[in-house]
Each structure stands twice: as C-alpha cells, then as structure tokens.
Design a protein around this motif. Sequence first.
Motif, PDB file in Angstrom:
ATOM      1  N   VAL A 127      -3.704  -1.148  -5.763  1.00 36.89           N
ATOM      2  CA  VAL A 127      -2.396  -0.505  -5.616  1.00 36.89           C
ATOM      3  C   VAL A 127      -2.262   0.535  -6.716  1.00 36.89           C
ATOM      4  O   VAL A 127      -2.195   0.199  -7.897  1.00 36.89           O
ATOM      5  CB  VAL A 127      -1.254  -1.531  -5.709  1.00 36.89           C
ATOM      6  CG1 VAL A 127       0.086  -0.851  -5.454  1.00 36.89           C
ATOM      7  CG2 VAL A 127      -1.481  -2.662  -4.725  1.00 36.89           C
ATOM      8  N   SER A 128      -2.239   1.797  -6.360  1.00 38.16           N
ATOM      9  CA  SER A 128      -2.140   2.956  -7.248  1.00 38.16           C
ATOM     10  C   SER A 128      -3.463   3.207  -7.962  1.00 38.16           C
ATOM     11  O   SER A 128      -4.481   3.076  -7.294  1.00 38.16           O
ATOM     12  CB  SER A 128      -0.950   2.812  -8.172  1.00 38.16           C
ATOM     13  OG  SER A 128      -1.106   1.776  -9.067  1.00 38.16           O
ATOM     14  N   TRP A 154       5.200   0.913  -1.231  1.00 35.97           N
ATOM     15  CA  TRP A 154       3.924   0.320  -0.804  1.00 35.97           C
ATOM     16  C   TRP A 154       4.165  -1.009  -0.103  1.00 35.97           C
ATOM     17  O   TRP A 154       3.580  -1.283   0.950  1.00 35.97           O
ATOM     18  CB  TRP A 154       3.042   0.112  -2.042  1.00 35.97           C
ATOM     19  CG  TRP A 154       1.802  -0.681  -1.764  1.00 35.97           C
ATOM     20  CD1 TRP A 154       0.616  -0.217  -1.286  1.00 35.97           C
ATOM     21  CD2 TRP A 154       1.639  -2.102  -1.927  1.00 35.97           C
ATOM     22  NE1 TRP A 154      -0.290  -1.251  -1.149  1.00 35.97           N
ATOM     23  CE2 TRP A 154       0.319  -2.420  -1.539  1.00 35.97           C
ATOM     24  CE3 TRP A 154       2.469  -3.129  -2.374  1.00 35.97           C
ATOM     25  CZ2 TRP A 154      -0.183  -3.720  -1.578  1.00 35.97           C
ATOM     26  CZ3 TRP A 154       1.982  -4.420  -2.411  1.00 35.97           C
ATOM     27  CH2 TRP A 154       0.661  -4.716  -2.023  1.00 35.97           C
ATOM     28  N   TYR A 155       5.030  -1.841  -0.658  1.00 33.81           N
ATOM     29  CA  TYR A 155       5.299  -3.162  -0.107  1.00 33.81           C
ATOM     30  C   TYR A 155       5.937  -3.083   1.280  1.00 33.81           C
ATOM     31  O   TYR A 155       5.579  -3.838   2.194  1.00 33.81           O
ATOM     32  CB  TYR A 155       6.208  -3.924  -1.074  1.00 33.81           C
ATOM     33  CG  TYR A 155       6.817  -5.182  -0.511  1.00 33.81           C
ATOM     34  CD1 TYR A 155       6.033  -6.285  -0.222  1.00 33.81           C
ATOM     35  CD2 TYR A 155       8.187  -5.266  -0.283  1.00 33.81           C
ATOM     36  CE1 TYR A 155       6.585  -7.440   0.291  1.00 33.81           C
ATOM     37  CE2 TYR A 155       8.752  -6.409   0.224  1.00 33.81           C
ATOM     38  CZ  TYR A 155       7.952  -7.497   0.522  1.00 33.81           C
ATOM     39  OH  TYR A 155       8.511  -8.636   1.037  1.00 33.81           O
TER      40      TYR A 155
END
Length: 203
Positions: A127-128, A154-155
């Motif tokens: 993530v990222s 994102w979630y």
Amino acid sequence: MHQIKRAAAKIPLHSSKQIFEAAGASGVPRTSRCRVLQSLATVHKPSIRPPLTNAHKQKRLHWAEKYMKTNFQTVLFTDEYRATLDGPDGWSSGWLVEGHPVPTRLRRQQGGGGVMFWAGIMGTELVSPFRVPKGVKMTSAKYVEFMTDHFLPWYRRKNYAFCNNIIFMYDNAPSHAAKNTSASMAAMGIKRRESHGVASILP
C-alpha cells in the motif's frame, strides 16, 4: 600518538578525520590516519539497546501468544519511515580505543531534517508508499488527516469480503496512541482492540 589516543577516547565511534582534527592534526591523509588508529583502536558500530522494561517484554509475549494462530495474510502492517538529512539514526560506525566499552545509541524517532514516508504491506500487496507532508514530525492531527486522504480511498475500493476480514496493525507512536487518533479512527470504522496497535476495520 598520545593526543590522538586521548581524542579517540573522548569522542568514541567518530571518523578518523574527526579524531585527528580533535587532536590538532588536521590535513593527514586518510590512509595514514587509519594506519595510526589501527595500532590503538578498532572500528565498531554503536550498541543498540531498545528501551524495554520487563513490563514491555511481558506485554509483547502476551500479544505473541494471543495472536499466534492469526492468519497474517489478513493483517495490514503499517509504519512510517524517515530519511534524515543530518546523518544516520544511530547506525553509524567509528573508531573505538581498545578496551573501551562500546557506547549505546538510541535511534531517533523525531527531530532533525529529512522526509518521512508511510506505507503498508498485506500479504503480497504493498500500500503506497506515501510521503508525509510538512516535515518529519507526525502529530495526531496529521496522522488522522493522512489516513483520511490516503488510506481510506484505498480501503474503500476493496470488496466486502476483504473489508470484513482485514486487521489494521500500527505501533504505539504518540500520534497513533493519542485519544484524538482513536476517536477519529473509530469514526472511520476502525475500532482499536487493545493497547498494542491492533485494530479491526469494520465494514
């Protein structure tokens, strides 16, 4: 030699250049400096000592026992990382006079110039990373703002089954453990389970 040995003892784990300058012998080539120092000192890294008490150790053991059977493919591990502009966070090495104990140096968490990044990893998914704006100090308000701007989008792109099983993991840094952070994350649907940086995300 006496002045060089005295300088090396006074400023342990410093470079040969710094030691010679402290002894009033600047301008000596590096190979010559190292040859001289090898006769009275060796190169060491600082001893890293985590500031853990017995209570910390017991809490870590309890946490490990409690989550031993957890499916960690459902856990999103997150943390911040800082790249400093004023030298390494306690990982540098330098000359130490023979027979002298290796100094302990704690790694810095805040302060100094540099940039900070936040990232998460879950199974094989990264993530990222995202850059943390406005310096390197993460406050509760900045952490909540960062979560809102970068983590939640994102979630919310994930499906229901994913959201129903994910566990959000973060540490007890002041910005994470603050009451404002816990309240704000609860409003996002992230409920803190306990004081060890474990949170369930409610779909």
